[in-house]
Design a protein around this motif. Structure first.
Motif, PDB file in Angstrom:
ATOM      1  N   GLY A 192       0.814  -1.208   0.000  1.00  0.00           N
ATOM      2  CA  GLY A 192       0.000   0.000   0.000  1.00  0.00           C
ATOM      3  C   GLY A 192       0.849   1.259   0.000  1.00  0.00           C
ATOM      4  O   GLY A 192       0.520   2.243  -0.680  1.00  0.00           O
ATOM      5  N   SER A 193       1.961   1.247   0.751  1.00  0.00           N
ATOM      6  CA  SER A 193       2.847   2.419   0.791  1.00  0.00           C
ATOM      7  C   SER A 193       3.475   2.690  -0.566  1.00  0.00           C
ATOM      8  O   SER A 193       3.539   3.837  -1.028  1.00  0.00           O
ATOM      9  CB  SER A 193       3.937   2.202   1.846  1.00  0.00           C
ATOM     10  N   VAL A 194       3.950   1.627  -1.223  1.00  0.00           N
ATOM     11  CA  VAL A 194       4.548   1.786  -2.551  1.00  0.00           C
ATOM     12  C   VAL A 194       3.510   2.311  -3.539  1.00  0.00           C
ATOM     13  O   VAL A 194       3.795   3.191  -4.365  1.00  0.00           O
ATOM     14  CB  VAL A 194       5.142   0.448  -3.036  1.00  0.00           C
ATOM     15  N   LEU A 195       2.273   1.801  -3.439  1.00  0.00           N
ATOM     16  CA  LEU A 195       1.215   2.248  -4.336  1.00  0.00           C
ATOM     17  C   LEU A 195       0.909   3.726  -4.135  1.00  0.00           C
ATOM     18  O   LEU A 195       0.771   4.492  -5.106  1.00  0.00           O
ATOM     19  CB  LEU A 195      -0.042   1.406  -4.097  1.00  0.00           C
ATOM     20  N   LEU A 200      -2.178   9.166 -11.792  1.00  0.00           N
ATOM     21  CA  LEU A 200      -3.511   9.746 -11.635  1.00  0.00           C
ATOM     22  C   LEU A 200      -3.570  11.157 -12.206  1.00  0.00           C
ATOM     23  O   LEU A 200      -2.571  11.878 -12.209  1.00  0.00           O
ATOM     24  CB  LEU A 200      -3.895   9.801 -10.153  1.00  0.00           C
ATOM     25  N   ASP A 201      -4.770  11.539 -12.687  1.00  0.00           N
ATOM     26  CA  ASP A 201      -4.940  12.912 -13.149  1.00  0.00           C
ATOM     27  C   ASP A 201      -5.198  13.823 -11.954  1.00  0.00           C
ATOM     28  O   ASP A 201      -5.309  13.380 -10.814  1.00  0.00           O
ATOM     29  CB  ASP A 201      -6.074  13.013 -14.174  1.00  0.00           C
ATOM     30  N   ARG A 202      -5.302  15.128 -12.242  1.00  0.00           N
ATOM     31  CA  ARG A 202      -5.402  16.122 -11.168  1.00  0.00           C
ATOM     32  C   ARG A 202      -6.669  15.936 -10.332  1.00  0.00           C
ATOM     33  O   ARG A 202      -6.641  16.146  -9.124  1.00  0.00           O
ATOM     34  CB  ARG A 202      -5.388  17.531 -11.770  1.00  0.00           C
ATOM     35  N   PHE A 203      -7.777  15.527 -10.957  1.00  0.00           N
ATOM     36  CA  PHE A 203      -9.029  15.343 -10.220  1.00  0.00           C
ATOM     37  C   PHE A 203      -8.861  14.326  -9.105  1.00  0.00           C
ATOM     38  O   PHE A 203      -9.240  14.566  -7.956  1.00  0.00           O
ATOM     39  CB  PHE A 203     -10.134  14.895 -11.187  1.00  0.00           C
ATOM     40  N   TRP A 204      -8.305  13.171  -9.430  1.00  0.00           N
ATOM     41  CA  TRP A 204      -8.180  12.111  -8.418  1.00  0.00           C
ATOM     42  C   TRP A 204      -7.074  12.413  -7.417  1.00  0.00           C
ATOM     43  O   TRP A 204      -7.145  11.978  -6.261  1.00  0.00           O
ATOM     44  CB  TRP A 204      -7.954  10.764  -9.093  1.00  0.00           C
ATOM     45  N   LEU A 205      -6.048  13.143  -7.846  1.00  0.00           N
ATOM     46  CA  LEU A 205      -5.030  13.556  -6.887  1.00  0.00           C
ATOM     47  C   LEU A 205      -5.620  14.498  -5.839  1.00  0.00           C
ATOM     48  O   LEU A 205      -5.355  14.362  -4.639  1.00  0.00           O
ATOM     49  CB  LEU A 205      -3.868  14.234  -7.609  1.00  0.00           C
ATOM     50  N   GLN A 206      -6.448  15.452  -6.282  1.00  0.00           N
ATOM     51  CA  GLN A 206      -7.095  16.344  -5.325  1.00  0.00           C
ATOM     52  C   GLN A 206      -8.066  15.587  -4.437  1.00  0.00           C
ATOM     53  O   GLN A 206      -8.166  15.865  -3.239  1.00  0.00           O
ATOM     54  CB  GLN A 206      -7.806  17.472  -6.071  1.00  0.00           C
ATOM     55  N   ALA A 207      -8.781  14.617  -5.013  1.00  0.00           N
ATOM     56  CA  ALA A 207      -9.678  13.793  -4.195  1.00  0.00           C
ATOM     57  C   ALA A 207      -8.892  13.033  -3.132  1.00  0.00           C
ATOM     58  O   ALA A 207      -9.317  12.922  -1.973  1.00  0.00           O
ATOM     59  CB  ALA A 207     -10.450  12.819  -5.090  1.00  0.00           C
TER      60      ALA A 207
END
Length: 353
Positions: free
Chosen positions: A15-18, A26-33
């Motif tokens: 999980g840490s590596v992921l 990931l795109d910006r939307f999911w990074l902000q989420a």
């Protein structure tokens, strides 16, 4: 026991590596989420220490998030004019402003802690609810500090010359902007907060907190200073909320008073109820569920039945997510009292089910 711990260790490593690799894909939307989920998890850990581990009901968690968010803006911002309002700022280095904002949130909790140390149950909940009304009044009317209804712009975080802004930094052919940079800052803050809370819960303070929650009178007879512990945990919970508020402000890039209302406090209570009371993992899982659900519904509202875009007259993603929060809380209380973490954490001998 070693056989049980080894797969769990491998799962944590994977999980840490992921999590470390996600900004590359990931795109910006999911990074902000994901950043919203990290901030929510930090705040949820704080309220789980207070409500889940110590048994103190707090309805005012959003107030301390606002203290952290606006405290950072005032400390790090410059004197400026926005939307016709003159805003006050001290112009401190942003990393120092972030630290001081967390401490100010703890100070605010300390000022309220004498009340928190003596009230319990619904009485404490009602008292903390008053903080929301006070906070909303201040946020809307102290325009020189908060910007009033329109809020104020959040200064960019800078740590020893490295700016967490939209200036591109190319890493392995991937352009890193503010979301990618803040992702790792959020991970560091969440990991530090989770490890500290885990140490508290597994040590002597955690046993004292659980004793206060389970039987306050018996804890006092055994020598636990009940009022002192309650006050201290309230301060600690407020500091977690302040840190979450700072991270939220950096992700939003603009503070808005309406966000820090009663609904936000209720969402934090839903997080720990759904994830699991009194555990760090429960706070993180519940925060991920509650914070990511509305963004998932918003992103895929066109493909989901009964959900429509906001303003079209149907059930909006935000409304649908609140219905699902309520259903999830009822389902967890009825069928899974230990929260969602009980699905992945086995019950050990002598542990409460």
């Amino acid at each position: 026991m070693a056989a049980v711990r080894r797969p769990r260790t491998y799962a944590w490593l994977l999980g840490s590596v992921l999590l470390l690799a996600l900004p590359f894909y990931l795109d910006r939307f999911w990074l902000q989420a994901g950043l919203f989920a990290m901030a929510a998890a930090i705040g949820a850990i704080g309220i789980n220490l207070l409500t889940g581990a110590t048994g103190q009901l707090s309805m005012g968690h959003a107030f301390f998030l606002a203290v952290g968010a606006y405290g950072y803006c005032v400390l790090a911002g410059e004197n400026s004019v926005e939307s016709g309002h003159r805003l006050t700022g001290l112009g401190l280095p942003s990393w120092l402003a972030a630290v001081l904002a967390v401490l100010i949130a703890g100070l605010a909790g300390g000022l309220f802690s004498p009340i928190a140390g003596r009230l319990r149950g619904a009485y404490l909940g009602i008292a903390t609810l008053a903080l929301i009304f006070i906070g909303q009044h201040v946020l809307f009317n102290a325009r020189d500090l908060t910007g009033g209804f329109n809020g104020r712009t959040v200064p960019t975080l800078s740590v020893f010359g490295f700016d967490f802004d939209d200036t591109e930094v190319v890493v392995a052919a991937v352009p890193f902007e503010s979301a990618e940079k803040l992702w790792y800052a959020g991970l560091v803050a969440l990991a530090a907060g989770a490890l500290f809370a885990r140490g508290v819960l597994r040590g002597r303070p955690g046993r004292a907190m659980n004793a206060i929650r389970d039987h306050r009178i018996a804890a006092g007879v055994m020598g636990v200073p009940v009022a002192r512990y309650r006050a201290a945990v309230f301060v600690l919970s407020s500091m977690y909320a302040g840190l979450a508020g700072v991270l939220l402000a950096l992700v939003f890039q603009r503070t808005v008073p309406e966000y820090f209302g009663m609904i936000l406090s209720l969402e934090y209570l839903a997080m720990i109820a759904i994830g699991g009371l009194g555990t760090v993992a429960g706070a993180v899982v519940g925060a991920a569920f509650v914070s990511l659900l509305p963004r998932f519904l918003d992103r895929y509202s066109d493909a989901l039945p009964l959900i429509s875009a906001p303003g079209t007259g149907g059930v909006s993603p935000g409304e649908a997510s609140r219905y699902l929060y309520g259903a999830a809380v009822v389902a967890v209380v009825l069928f899974l009292p230990g929260g969602l973490t009980r699905l992945i954490t086995p019950v050990t001998p002598g542990e409460k089910k």
